[in-house]
Design an enzyme around this catalytic site. Structure first.
Site, PDB file in Angstrom:
ATOM      1  N   CYS A  73       0.835  -1.204   0.000  1.00  0.00           N
ATOM      2  CA  CYS A  73       0.000   0.000   0.000  1.00  0.00           C
ATOM      3  C   CYS A  73       0.872   1.256   0.000  1.00  0.00           C
ATOM      4  O   CYS A  73       1.755   1.423   0.851  1.00  0.00           O
ATOM      5  CB  CYS A  73      -0.903  -0.018   1.237  1.00  0.00           C
ATOM      6  SG  CYS A  73      -1.761   1.535   1.524  1.00  0.00           S
ATOM      7  N   ASP A  99      -0.721  16.596  -0.847  1.00  0.00           N
ATOM      8  CA  ASP A  99      -0.977  15.779  -2.035  1.00  0.00           C
ATOM      9  C   ASP A  99       0.092  16.076  -3.079  1.00  0.00           C
ATOM     10  O   ASP A  99       0.468  17.231  -3.299  1.00  0.00           O
ATOM     11  CB  ASP A  99      -2.379  16.081  -2.581  1.00  0.00           C
ATOM     12  CG  ASP A  99      -2.862  15.020  -3.555  1.00  0.00           C
ATOM     13  OD1 ASP A  99      -3.805  14.286  -3.210  1.00  0.00           O
ATOM     14  OD2 ASP A  99      -2.279  14.911  -4.663  1.00  0.00           O
ATOM     15  N   HIS A 101      -4.149   0.681   8.476  1.00  0.00           N
ATOM     16  CA  HIS A 101      -4.573   0.454   7.097  1.00  0.00           C
ATOM     17  C   HIS A 101      -6.042   0.037   7.066  1.00  0.00           C
ATOM     18  O   HIS A 101      -6.411  -1.031   7.557  1.00  0.00           O
ATOM     19  CB  HIS A 101      -3.724  -0.631   6.428  1.00  0.00           C
ATOM     20  CG  HIS A 101      -4.150  -0.888   5.014  1.00  0.00           C
ATOM     21  ND1 HIS A 101      -3.682  -0.157   3.946  1.00  0.00           N
ATOM     22  CD2 HIS A 101      -5.054  -1.758   4.508  1.00  0.00           C
ATOM     23  CE1 HIS A 101      -4.263  -0.582   2.839  1.00  0.00           C
ATOM     24  NE2 HIS A 101      -5.109  -1.555   3.149  1.00  0.00           N
ATOM     25  N   GLY A 123     -13.571   7.732  -8.093  1.00  0.00           N
ATOM     26  CA  GLY A 123     -12.188   7.967  -8.492  1.00  0.00           C
ATOM     27  C   GLY A 123     -11.161   7.612  -7.439  1.00  0.00           C
ATOM     28  O   GLY A 123     -10.040   8.137  -7.457  1.00  0.00           O
ATOM     29  N   THR A 154      -8.159   5.980  -5.994  1.00  0.00           N
ATOM     30  CA  THR A 154      -6.993   5.345  -6.619  1.00  0.00           C
ATOM     31  C   THR A 154      -6.059   4.718  -5.597  1.00  0.00           C
ATOM     32  O   THR A 154      -5.259   3.854  -5.953  1.00  0.00           O
ATOM     33  CB  THR A 154      -6.199   6.350  -7.468  1.00  0.00           C
ATOM     34  OG1 THR A 154      -5.782   7.440  -6.635  1.00  0.00           O
ATOM     35  CG2 THR A 154      -7.032   6.878  -8.619  1.00  0.00           C
ATOM     36  N   HIS A 156      -8.337   8.071   3.035  1.00  0.00           N
ATOM     37  CA  HIS A 156      -7.670   9.377   3.156  1.00  0.00           C
ATOM     38  C   HIS A 156      -8.723  10.455   2.979  1.00  0.00           C
ATOM     39  O   HIS A 156      -9.546  10.403   2.066  1.00  0.00           O
ATOM     40  CB  HIS A 156      -6.553   9.537   2.120  1.00  0.00           C
ATOM     41  CG  HIS A 156      -6.929   9.128   0.732  1.00  0.00           C
ATOM     42  ND1 HIS A 156      -6.974   7.803   0.324  1.00  0.00           N
ATOM     43  CD2 HIS A 156      -7.290   9.857  -0.348  1.00  0.00           C
ATOM     44  CE1 HIS A 156      -7.335   7.754  -0.934  1.00  0.00           C
ATOM     45  NE2 HIS A 156      -7.557   8.981  -1.374  1.00  0.00           N
TER      46      HIS A 156
HETATM   47  P1  5GP Z   1      -7.985   9.306  -4.435  1.00  0.00           P
HETATM   48  O1  5GP Z   1      -8.040   9.487  -5.936  1.00  0.00           O
HETATM   49  O2  5GP Z   1      -7.686   7.855  -4.078  1.00  0.00           O
HETATM   50  O3  5GP Z   1      -9.140   9.864  -3.688  1.00  0.00           O
HETATM   51  O4  5GP Z   1      -6.742  10.178  -3.954  1.00  0.00           O
HETATM   52  C1  5GP Z   1      -5.419   9.740  -4.003  1.00  0.00           C
HETATM   53  C2  5GP Z   1      -4.568  10.982  -3.923  1.00  0.00           C
HETATM   54  O5  5GP Z   1      -3.244  10.586  -3.618  1.00  0.00           O
HETATM   55  C3  5GP Z   1      -4.520  11.769  -5.222  1.00  0.00           C
HETATM   56  O6  5GP Z   1      -4.980  13.094  -5.001  1.00  0.00           O
HETATM   57  C4  5GP Z   1      -3.039  11.707  -5.613  1.00  0.00           C
HETATM   58  O7  5GP Z   1      -2.573  12.916  -6.177  1.00  0.00           O
HETATM   59  C5  5GP Z   1      -2.360  11.417  -4.291  1.00  0.00           C
HETATM   60  N1  5GP Z   1      -1.118  10.691  -4.417  1.00  0.00           N
HETATM   61  C6  5GP Z   1      -0.891   9.602  -5.208  1.00  0.00           C
HETATM   62  N2  5GP Z   1       0.363   9.169  -5.048  1.00  0.00           N
HETATM   63  C7  5GP Z   1       0.944   9.991  -4.136  1.00  0.00           C
HETATM   64  C8  5GP Z   1       2.245  10.040  -3.543  1.00  0.00           C
HETATM   65  O8  5GP Z   1       3.143   9.226  -3.834  1.00  0.00           O
HETATM   66  N3  5GP Z   1       2.491  11.026  -2.667  1.00  0.00           N
HETATM   67  C9  5GP Z   1       1.533  11.943  -2.305  1.00  0.00           C
HETATM   68  N4  5GP Z   1       1.888  12.874  -1.432  1.00  0.00           N
HETATM   69  N5  5GP Z   1       0.291  11.922  -2.827  1.00  0.00           N
HETATM   70  C10 5GP Z   1       0.005  10.951  -3.738  1.00  0.00           C
HETATM   71 ZN    ZN Z   2      -2.220   1.243   3.742  1.00  0.00          ZN
END
Ligand code: 5GP
Ligand code: ZN
Length: 113
Positions: free
Chosen positions: A3, A29, A45, A92, A94, A99
């Site tokens: 993860c 972010d 987690h 969305g 990812t 979070h």
């Molecule tokens: P989701 O799309 O799952 O709601 O949000 C995931 C967020 O994690 C996205 O806004 C993306 O920019 C952020 N993100 C993805 N990979 C990383 C990373 O390696 N470091 C940080 N700080 N943010 C990340």
């Molecule tokens: Zn995790």
């Protein structure tokens, strides 16, 4: 543990951490959608909101209260900010470690896309 956010918690991947305690960590972010875009996450987690159990109620409260505190510290609380949990494909999501997005510092459109 593969993860991504657990790896950030474990310092295996760098992040710009803005707050941490025993249960919660918050970091900027990597792809900010506004002047403030912070992710507030539990150290524990939990993959999605659908996985929450009654024992997580206090933890989710802490995430929410921490987001509000960060907004206050940055002086964006009076103008306003948005907090979002994305869950599964249509929203969305990812990264499958819950979070809370804290987004602010500009006027935000509603409804979201
Ligand atoms: P989701 O799309 O799952 O709601 O949000 C995931 C967020 O994690 C996205 O806004 C993306 O920019 C952020 N993100 C993805 N990979 C990383 C990373 O390696 N470091 C940080 N700080 N943010 C990340
Ligand atoms: Zn995790």
């Amino acid at each position: 543990m593969s993860c991504l956010f657990c790896r950030i918690i474990n310092r295996e991947i760098p992040a710009s951490i803005v707050y941490e305690d025993d249960r919660v960590i918050a970091f900027n972010d990597i792809n900010p959608q506004a002047p403030t875009h912070v992710l507030v996450i539990p150290r524990q987690h939990i993959a999605t909101l659908s996985d929450l159990q009654p024992e997580h109620d206090a933890l989710v409260g802490e995430l929410t209260r921490r987001a509000a505190a960060i907004a206050r510290d940055r002086g964006i609380d009076a103008n306003g900010f948005r907090t979002v949990f994305n869950t599964n494909r249509d929203a969305g999501q990812t990264v499958f470690h819950i979070h809370l997005h804290l987004i602010g510092g500009r006027s935000l459109a509603w409804p979201p896309g």
